[in-house]
Design a protein around this motif. Sequence first.
Motif, PDB file in Angstrom:
ATOM      1  N   HIS A  49     -31.012  25.289   0.787  1.00  0.00           N
ATOM      2  CA  HIS A  49     -31.295  26.393   1.689  1.00  0.00           C
ATOM      3  C   HIS A  49     -32.527  26.837   1.071  1.00  0.00           C
ATOM      4  O   HIS A  49     -32.393  27.422   0.112  1.00  0.00           O
ATOM      5  CB  HIS A  49     -30.530  27.172   1.895  1.00  0.00           C
ATOM      6  CG  HIS A  49     -30.725  28.429   2.749  1.00  0.00           C
ATOM      7  ND1 HIS A  49     -31.252  28.237   3.990  1.00  0.00           N
ATOM      8  CD2 HIS A  49     -30.417  29.622   2.418  1.00  0.00           C
ATOM      9  CE1 HIS A  49     -31.501  29.480   4.429  1.00  0.00           C
ATOM     10  NE2 HIS A  49     -31.038  30.748   3.552  1.00  0.00           N
TER      11      HIS A  49
ATOM     12  N   MET B  30     -23.718  26.666   5.302  1.00  0.00           N
ATOM     13  CA  MET B  30     -23.982  27.472   4.117  1.00  0.00           C
ATOM     14  C   MET B  30     -22.446  28.123   3.726  1.00  0.00           C
ATOM     15  O   MET B  30     -21.526  28.312   4.327  1.00  0.00           O
ATOM     16  CB  MET B  30     -24.890  29.003   4.489  1.00  0.00           C
ATOM     17  CG  MET B  30     -26.209  28.414   5.058  1.00  0.00           C
ATOM     18  SD  MET B  30     -27.187  30.115   5.205  1.00  0.00           S
ATOM     19  CE  MET B  30     -27.252  30.649   3.540  1.00  0.00           C
TER      20      MET B  30
ATOM     21  N   ASP C  99     -29.097  22.741   9.811  1.00  0.00           N
ATOM     22  CA  ASP C  99     -28.797  23.905   8.924  1.00  0.00           C
ATOM     23  C   ASP C  99     -28.330  25.074   9.421  1.00  0.00           C
ATOM     24  O   ASP C  99     -28.534  25.441  10.604  1.00  0.00           O
ATOM     25  CB  ASP C  99     -30.173  24.018   8.225  1.00  0.00           C
ATOM     26  CG  ASP C  99     -30.756  23.018   7.207  1.00  0.00           C
ATOM     27  OD1 ASP C  99     -29.777  22.306   6.968  1.00  0.00           O
ATOM     28  OD2 ASP C  99     -31.726  22.959   6.751  1.00  0.00           O
ATOM     29  N   ASP C 100     -27.789  25.897   8.728  1.00  0.00           N
ATOM     30  CA  ASP C 100     -27.476  27.368   8.518  1.00  0.00           C
ATOM     31  C   ASP C 100     -26.095  27.633   9.510  1.00  0.00           C
ATOM     32  O   ASP C 100     -25.823  28.649  10.081  1.00  0.00           O
ATOM     33  CB  ASP C 100     -28.534  28.154   9.319  1.00  0.00           C
ATOM     34  CG  ASP C 100     -29.679  28.129   8.353  1.00  0.00           C
ATOM     35  OD1 ASP C 100     -29.607  27.824   7.151  1.00  0.00           O
ATOM     36  OD2 ASP C 100     -30.693  28.917   9.094  1.00  0.00           O
TER      37      ASP C 100
ATOM     38  N   HIS D 271     -24.906  23.519   2.540  1.00  0.00           N
ATOM     39  CA  HIS D 271     -26.510  24.186   2.613  1.00  0.00           C
ATOM     40  C   HIS D 271     -26.733  25.058   1.397  1.00  0.00           C
ATOM     41  O   HIS D 271     -26.277  26.114   1.551  1.00  0.00           O
ATOM     42  CB  HIS D 271     -26.602  24.590   4.189  1.00  0.00           C
ATOM     43  CG  HIS D 271     -27.877  24.897   4.275  1.00  0.00           C
ATOM     44  ND1 HIS D 271     -29.114  24.249   4.158  1.00  0.00           N
ATOM     45  CD2 HIS D 271     -28.677  26.066   4.994  1.00  0.00           C
ATOM     46  CE1 HIS D 271     -30.407  24.496   4.461  1.00  0.00           C
ATOM     47  NE2 HIS D 271     -30.210  25.733   4.906  1.00  0.00           N
TER      48      HIS D 271
ATOM     49  N   HIS E  80     -32.225  24.085  12.893  1.00  0.00           N
ATOM     50  CA  HIS E  80     -31.272  25.101  12.676  1.00  0.00           C
ATOM     51  C   HIS E  80     -30.489  25.803  13.619  1.00  0.00           C
ATOM     52  O   HIS E  80     -31.008  25.724  14.992  1.00  0.00           O
ATOM     53  CB  HIS E  80     -32.155  26.352  11.998  1.00  0.00           C
ATOM     54  CG  HIS E  80     -32.977  26.057  10.795  1.00  0.00           C
ATOM     55  ND1 HIS E  80     -34.445  25.170  10.887  1.00  0.00           N
ATOM     56  CD2 HIS E  80     -32.851  26.059   9.497  1.00  0.00           C
ATOM     57  CE1 HIS E  80     -34.789  24.855   9.743  1.00  0.00           C
ATOM     58  NE2 HIS E  80     -33.968  25.728   8.907  1.00  0.00           N
TER      59      HIS E  80
END
Length: 261
Positions: free
Chosen positions: A131, A61, A37-38, A84, A217
């Motif tokens: 998220h 994101m 993620d991120d 995300h 992440h």
Amino acid sequence: MKKLVVLLLPFLLYLFCHPVHAEEAVPKNLMAAIIIDDFGGGTGGVRDFLEGEIPITAAVMPFTESSRKHAEWAHQNGFEVMIHLPMEPKRGKRSWLGPKPITNDLGPEEVKQRVYEAIKSVPYAVGLNNHMGSLAVENEEIVRAIVEVAKEKRLYIIDSGTSPKSKFPQLAKEMGVPLLKRDVFLDDISSSSHVRKQMVQLAKVTEIKGRGIAIGHVGVTGKVCSVGIFQSMDEFKKRNIKIVPVSELFSGALIEKNFIP
């Protein structure tokens, strides 16, 4: 004929003494996906993952300066991309969500519009996950709007598991949208040794279920996350578990029969 029997006799005796069981004859096809993620946000670990050889799935994101850059970088190097999607949590700073988050004060059409814009912001995305979102994922009206867009755009959904009351599983099943849930968080504690421990947990889950999904992440924990994951690959090879993009998990028999891969 007698010569043939003599030649085969040692082999037949071996089979008699060492019967081959069905589960041994057909090896399990074990697959695990690692979602990171991120992307689009923090920089820690970004290059490690996107220039590495582990086929992670890059969750990017939307609406940030690096959203398109990271999505294109991932795609060019052969990594699967997903959105995300920032969603309102029960606790935490609103600033953590970034621009245009999905919040409980939005109506269904406003939610859909933000999801459409997020799709445009993250090129090459084939799925989405949430998220944060511990509050918004419990709102049936909001989740229904997101799932409707996912169905229209043929995106799969990964429920990140931030709330046990998430409406994603129920509504995705109702609308025939492919969905799986996260099994393990890798870097909830920021240390590479903890990430390795969580990777072992992912391996155990995968051996039981046949499929497993972990989330880590980039950003603040990105470097320790990448180190822990890379150091765990020998263990996965030893257990004969293949790391695959998330979409490959949807080709398995464990997907609900009314889901449409």
